[in-house]
Write a protein that holds these residues in place. Structure first.
Motif, mmCIF file in Angstrom:
data_model
loop_
_atom_site.group_PDB
_atom_site.id
_atom_site.type_symbol
_atom_site.label_atom_id
_atom_site.label_comp_id
_atom_site.label_asym_id
_atom_site.label_seq_id
_atom_site.Cartn_x
_atom_site.Cartn_y
_atom_site.Cartn_z
ATOM 1 N N LEU A 1 -5.961 2.164 -17.440
ATOM 2 C CA LEU A 1 -6.911 1.683 -18.444
ATOM 3 C C LEU A 1 -6.747 0.198 -18.700
ATOM 4 C CD1 LEU A 1 -6.726 4.572 -21.029
ATOM 5 C CD2 LEU A 1 -8.451 4.140 -19.340
ATOM 6 N N ASN A 2 -6.278 -0.560 -17.748
ATOM 7 C CA ASN A 2 -6.106 -2.007 -17.903
ATOM 8 C C ASN A 2 -5.169 -2.343 -19.067
ATOM 9 O OD1 ASN A 2 -8.572 -1.551 -16.433
ATOM 10 N ND2 ASN A 2 -8.781 -3.756 -16.453
ATOM 11 N N ALA A 3 -4.110 -1.574 -19.237
ATOM 12 C CA ALA A 3 -3.173 -1.869 -20.318
ATOM 13 C C ALA A 3 -1.749 -1.815 -19.769
ATOM 14 C CB ALA A 3 -3.347 -0.898 -21.479
ATOM 15 N N ALA A 4 -1.476 -2.690 -18.798
ATOM 16 C CA ALA A 4 -0.171 -2.640 -18.129
ATOM 17 C C ALA A 4 0.962 -2.956 -19.098
ATOM 18 C CB ALA A 4 -0.155 -3.622 -16.967
ATOM 19 N N PRO B 1 -22.797 5.063 -25.349
ATOM 20 C CA PRO B 1 -22.338 4.622 -24.035
ATOM 21 C C PRO B 1 -20.938 5.156 -23.750
ATOM 22 C CG PRO B 1 -22.419 2.807 -25.592
ATOM 23 C CD PRO B 1 -23.146 3.946 -26.208
ATOM 24 N N THR B 2 -20.724 5.689 -22.572
ATOM 25 C CA THR B 2 -19.464 6.358 -22.294
ATOM 26 C C THR B 2 -18.488 5.461 -21.554
ATOM 27 O OG1 THR B 2 -20.472 7.250 -20.329
ATOM 28 C CG2 THR B 2 -20.466 8.652 -22.271
ATOM 29 N N ALA B 3 -18.905 4.823 -20.505
ATOM 30 C CA ALA B 3 -17.974 4.001 -19.737
ATOM 31 C C ALA B 3 -18.386 2.549 -19.876
ATOM 32 C CB ALA B 3 -17.993 4.406 -18.273
ATOM 33 N N PRO B 4 -17.411 1.643 -19.830
ATOM 34 C CA PRO B 4 -17.772 0.236 -19.896
ATOM 35 C C PRO B 4 -18.775 -0.096 -18.805
ATOM 36 C CG PRO B 4 -15.431 0.526 -19.418
ATOM 37 C CD PRO B 4 -15.975 1.858 -19.748
ATOM 38 N N SER B 5 -19.900 -0.680 -19.232
ATOM 39 C CA SER B 5 -20.976 -0.897 -18.267
ATOM 40 C C SER B 5 -20.599 -1.993 -17.274
ATOM 41 C CB SER B 5 -22.254 -1.266 -19.015
ATOM 42 O OG SER B 5 -21.954 -2.267 -19.967
ATOM 43 N N PHE C 1 -10.637 2.693 -26.734
ATOM 44 C CA PHE C 1 -11.670 1.880 -27.390
ATOM 45 C C PHE C 1 -11.515 0.410 -27.042
ATOM 46 C CE2 PHE C 1 -12.205 5.433 -30.511
ATOM 47 C CZ PHE C 1 -13.500 5.686 -30.157
ATOM 48 N N ALA C 2 -10.261 -0.049 -26.867
ATOM 49 C CA ALA C 2 -10.067 -1.443 -26.475
ATOM 50 C C ALA C 2 -10.740 -1.712 -25.138
ATOM 51 C CB ALA C 2 -8.571 -1.761 -26.384
ATOM 52 N N ARG C 3 -10.656 -0.742 -24.227
ATOM 53 C CA ARG C 3 -11.301 -0.928 -22.927
ATOM 54 C C ARG C 3 -12.814 -0.836 -23.061
ATOM 55 N NH1 ARG C 3 -12.005 2.939 -18.059
ATOM 56 N NH2 ARG C 3 -12.882 4.025 -19.831
ATOM 57 N N GLN C 4 -13.254 0.111 -23.900
ATOM 58 C CA GLN C 4 -14.696 0.281 -24.090
ATOM 59 C C GLN C 4 -15.330 -0.988 -24.653
ATOM 60 O OE1 GLN C 4 -16.787 3.118 -23.799
ATOM 61 N NE2 GLN C 4 -18.471 1.843 -24.515
ATOM 62 N N MET C 5 -14.662 -1.553 -25.675
ATOM 63 C CA MET C 5 -15.216 -2.737 -26.339
ATOM 64 C C MET C 5 -14.822 -4.023 -25.631
ATOM 65 S SD MET C 5 -16.807 -1.466 -28.843
ATOM 66 C CE MET C 5 -16.951 0.161 -29.532
ATOM 67 N N MET D 1 -16.159 3.123 -10.158
ATOM 68 C CA MET D 1 -16.471 3.716 -11.473
ATOM 69 C C MET D 1 -15.181 4.120 -12.158
ATOM 70 S SD MET D 1 -18.991 4.314 -13.331
ATOM 71 C CE MET D 1 -19.058 5.026 -14.954
ATOM 72 N N SER D 2 -15.039 3.725 -13.388
ATOM 73 C CA SER D 2 -13.776 4.010 -14.082
ATOM 74 C C SER D 2 -13.907 5.289 -14.909
ATOM 75 C CB SER D 2 -13.411 2.830 -14.975
ATOM 76 O OG SER D 2 -14.512 2.481 -15.759
ATOM 77 N N ILE D 3 -12.821 5.635 -15.581
ATOM 78 C CA ILE D 3 -12.773 6.878 -16.352
ATOM 79 C C ILE D 3 -13.684 6.760 -17.570
ATOM 80 C CG2 ILE D 3 -11.219 8.478 -17.499
ATOM 81 C CD1 ILE D 3 -8.968 6.908 -16.014
ATOM 82 N N PRO D 4 -14.562 7.732 -17.834
ATOM 83 C CA PRO D 4 -15.399 7.656 -19.036
ATOM 84 C C PRO D 4 -14.556 7.717 -20.300
ATOM 85 C CG PRO D 4 -16.212 9.306 -17.511
ATOM 86 C CD PRO D 4 -14.895 8.882 -17.006
ATOM 87 N N THR D 5 -14.962 6.942 -21.294
ATOM 88 C CA THR D 5 -14.208 6.906 -22.546
ATOM 89 C C THR D 5 -14.197 8.275 -23.220
ATOM 90 O OG1 THR D 5 -14.910 4.627 -22.779
ATOM 91 C CG2 THR D 5 -13.981 5.654 -24.711
ATOM 92 N N ASP D 6 -15.274 9.038 -23.031
ATOM 93 C CA ASP D 6 -15.342 10.373 -23.636
ATOM 94 C C ASP D 6 -14.171 11.243 -23.209
ATOM 95 O OD1 ASP D 6 -17.595 9.644 -24.848
ATOM 96 O OD2 ASP D 6 -18.926 11.078 -23.858
#
Lengths: 175, 101
Positions: free
Chosen positions: A49-52, A117-121, B50-54, B1-6
């Protein structure tokens, strides 16, 4: 389904299974070790999740320091096996019902919010969440909370020492 | 495609509910404490998602502070458990009813 999602599903299965095992195992040492497995699975998830930086903090602080402290206390007290007579017979069923109610409620809220919105666009750049970026933010905008954290840890350390030493001081005053 | 936040939030919810079940069901104070750590961990997972989502790093900074405070909390909590064990010779949380009126 891409590779990331498959890895996520595997990690989620490990995390949930280890959490359930932690709850049901009779021996507290096994519980602690299952919790370590859970923390490590979540740490690997943070890497995806980009949080190394947070992933490494999780491994060193949670899976390392905190769980070692737990294991020390469990073995110090010899509390790994605690057979207790149950005071309340209806406690376990009531807890199960309440937990399921909470889960249903959260699921309801969850599915009502569907459609957001589910995934970062945008495709995330490699720089997002890099330890450099997190460190820069930590030492620019959040210096004061960062320093206050050290005071909190110092206070906790002093508190733990005072609490653990109290008995001995009382015993010395008696004679 | 990354993991959906849901998906991440669903995992976070499941872990949180498991933590609550642990607090409600188990009588061993140390296992109850570990369940609380599990809940903190679930909340951290939601914050990271949420940090990744936002696309905002503040979520990760908050998680860092949560972990630091959790470390302090564990130190004090375990010291309390040791103290209770010294006086009661048990860490069954049903036995700790000293303030009962």
């Amino acid at each position: 389904m891409t590779t990331d999602v498959w890895i996520f599903l595997g990690l989620a299965a490990i995390a949930v299974a280890s959490a359930i095992s932690m709850l049901v195992s009779r021996n507290a040492v096994y519980s602690a070790l299952f919790l370590v497995l859970n923390f490590v699975a979540v740490a690997v998830l943070y890497l995806l999740l980009n949080a190394a930086f947070i992933a490494l903090v999780q491994v060193t602080v949670y899976a390392g320091a905190i769980m070692v402290l737990f294991l020390f206390v469990i073995m110090l007290l010899g509390a790994e096996r605690l057979h207790t007579e149950r005071a309340l017979k209806w406690q376990q069923p009531a807890a199960a019902v309440l937990g399921l109610a909470l889960l249903a409620e959260m699921a309801m809220v969850f599915f009502r919010g569907a459609g957001s919105p589910t995934a970062p666009s945008a495709v995330l750049g490699g720089a997002f969440g890099s330890p450099t970026a997190v460190g820069r933010l930590l030492f620019s905008g959040y210096v004061l909370p960062f320093e206050v954290t050290s005071v909190v840890l110092l206070a906790a350390m002093i508190g733990a020492i005072v609490l653990a030493r109290e008995e001995r001081r009382v015993r010395r005053e008696k004679p | 495609m990354s993991i959906p936040t849901d998906y991440l939030l669903a995992l976070s919810v499941v872990l949180f509910v498991l933590g609550i079940l642990g607090v409600l069901v188990r009588r061993n104070a140390i296992v109850v404490f570990m369940s609380i750590e599990l809940m903190l961990n679930a909340a951290n997972l939601a914050l990271i998602a949420f940090a990744r989502q936002m696309q905002d790093l503040i979520g990760q900074v908050v998680v860092f502070f949560v972990i630091a405070v959790a470390a302090a909390e564990v130190a004090v909590g375990l010291a309390l458990i040791v103290t209770i064990f010294k006086t009661k010779h048990s860490i069954d949380i049903d036995q700790v009813s000293g303030l009962r009126g």
